[in-house]
Structures are given as C-alpha cells and as structure tokens.
Design a protein around this motif. Structure first.
Motif, PDB file in Angstrom:
ATOM      1  N   ARG A  23       0.846  -1.205   0.000  1.00 54.77           N
ATOM      2  CA  ARG A  23       0.000   0.000   0.000  1.00 54.77           C
ATOM      3  C   ARG A  23       0.883   1.259   0.000  1.00 54.77           C
ATOM      4  N   GLU A  24       1.947   1.252   0.806  1.00 56.26           N
ATOM      5  CA  GLU A  24       2.845   2.411   0.894  1.00 56.26           C
ATOM      6  C   GLU A  24       3.543   2.675  -0.440  1.00 56.26           C
ATOM      7  N   TRP A  27       1.057   4.072  -2.828  1.00 56.77           N
ATOM      8  CA  TRP A  27       0.775   5.465  -2.495  1.00 56.77           C
ATOM      9  C   TRP A  27       1.875   6.385  -3.034  1.00 56.77           C
ATOM     10  N   GLN A  28       3.132   5.985  -2.835  1.00 65.19           N
ATOM     11  CA  GLN A  28       4.251   6.785  -3.332  1.00 65.19           C
ATOM     12  C   GLN A  28       4.208   6.887  -4.862  1.00 65.19           C
ATOM     13  N   ALA A  74      -3.874  15.387  -1.994  1.00 66.64           N
ATOM     14  CA  ALA A  74      -3.516  14.036  -1.546  1.00 66.64           C
ATOM     15  C   ALA A  74      -4.142  13.775  -0.187  1.00 66.64           C
ATOM     16  N   GLU A  76      -3.834  10.904   2.157  1.00 67.48           N
ATOM     17  CA  GLU A  76      -3.138   9.643   2.411  1.00 67.48           C
ATOM     18  C   GLU A  76      -3.955   8.686   3.270  1.00 67.48           C
ATOM     19  N   GLY A  79      -6.196   6.977   1.209  1.00 71.20           N
ATOM     20  CA  GLY A  79      -5.588   6.346   0.041  1.00 71.20           C
ATOM     21  C   GLY A  79      -6.111   6.927  -1.260  1.00 71.20           C
ATOM     22  N   ARG A  80      -6.339   8.243  -1.266  1.00 73.93           N
ATOM     23  CA  ARG A  80      -7.019   8.882  -2.399  1.00 73.93           C
ATOM     24  C   ARG A  80      -6.305  10.161  -2.811  1.00 73.93           C
ATOM     25  N   GLU A  97      -7.966   6.059  -6.238  1.00 78.01           N
ATOM     26  CA  GLU A  97      -8.149   5.583  -4.875  1.00 78.01           C
ATOM     27  C   GLU A  97      -7.669   4.140  -4.725  1.00 78.01           C
ATOM     28  N   ILE A  98      -6.869   3.926  -3.698  1.00 81.13           N
ATOM     29  CA  ILE A  98      -6.368   2.596  -3.381  1.00 81.13           C
ATOM     30  C   ILE A  98      -7.429   1.851  -2.576  1.00 81.13           C
TER      31      ILE A  98
END
Length: 169
Positions: A23-24, A27-28, A74, A76, A79-80, A97-98
């Motif tokens: 996930r990290e 996100w990056q 952002a 975080e 996750g969007r 979106e994650i």
C-alpha cells in the motif's frame, strides 16, 4: 452530479505473493503520478507544477489540444488523490483511490465526476440513465430523511417515515 468509476487489481494474476506492491509503495507511486502524469497517462502530453501546498499542488496539464488547470489534493489516510478541475471542462473531478478486492489484493479505482451541465446533457439523452438517476435520487432522499431522524435521536430505524425503497438500498 454523475460519477463513473473503474476498478482494477494492481497485481496481475499469478503475481500474488511474489513481492508485489505494498500500500505504501502504491501510495508513493500515485504521488509521483500526480507530479509526472505523462509517464502514467498516455493522453497527457505534459505537466507544469504552478504551486505546492501542504496537501498537494496546483498543476497545468496538456491533453491533446486542451490545457487544464487542476488542484491536486492528496488524502493519504483515505488512500485517495483528488484532481479538481479549476477551469471549464466537462469533468469536475478525477479520483485515484487505493482499495482492496475480495481476496485482499490491492486495487486502484479511477473515477470521474462530470459537471452538472454535462451530467444533465447525458441524462437528457439517455432514458435508462435518467430513470435510474431519478429512482436513486428518490432512494437517497428517503434514506437521508430517516438517517437524520435516527442520528439526532428523533426516531428509530424501525419507524417507517418514507415509502419502502424498491431497490432495497
């Protein structure tokens, strides 16, 4: 407003458990995409960052013959990343979106929200979407009326104050 969305797993079938993205890391990568969209979105030819903020940036992108100004935010924790169009276009907002699918694999959802004018034009041209929109507007009105009462302690969910929802939503 009318929103359309598409969701895909980030990991291809057969890649699970072989060092796929976390996930990290995803996100990056989405933050990098926000600043360098031409590397990720074939239709975007170039991007200029105009300003930076604690929660995002202001950017100008060129897509074909059109240039758009977007405020990128952002979020975080959710996750969007939200791209709000600041100039006149048919799209009011784009979101990346994650999420996760039923198997727990990371997914990416791309959604667009059309401006009210564009949504009205589409609904006027398509009877199915117009009827669906009308039906779910009514459903949402009924739901929010009951939710207001229940959340303020003025009633209970078992007390019917609106006609039953034919969609079961």
């Amino acid at each position: 407003m009318l929103t359309l969305s598409w969701t895909r797993p980030v990991v291809d079938t057969g890649q699970e458990g072989r060092g796929g993205p976390t996930r990290e890391k995803l996100w990056q990568a989405l933050l990098h995409k926000a600043e360098h969209p031409a590397e990720y979105v074939p239709a975007i030819a170039e991007c200029r960052i105009h300003d930076r903020y604690a929660d995002g940036l202001l950017r100008e992108i060129r897509r074909g013959e059109h240039t758009f100004l977007q405020r990128v935010t952002a979020q975080e924790g959710a996750g969007r990343i939200v791209y709000r169009h600041l100039d006149h276009t048919d799209i009011a907002e784009i979101r990346n979106e994650i999420g996760e699918d039923e198997q727990g694999r990371l997914t990416l959802t791309l959604s667009i929200t059309l401006t009210d004018d564009r949504a009205a034009a589409i609904l006027a041209q398509n009877p199915y979407l117009r009827d669906l929109d009308s039906d779910f507007h009514g459903t949402l009105d009924a739901m929010t009326a009951v939710l207001r009462q229940v959340s303020t302690g003025a009633g209970t969910a078992g007390t019917q104050t609106a006609p039953p929802d034919p969609n079961g939503s």
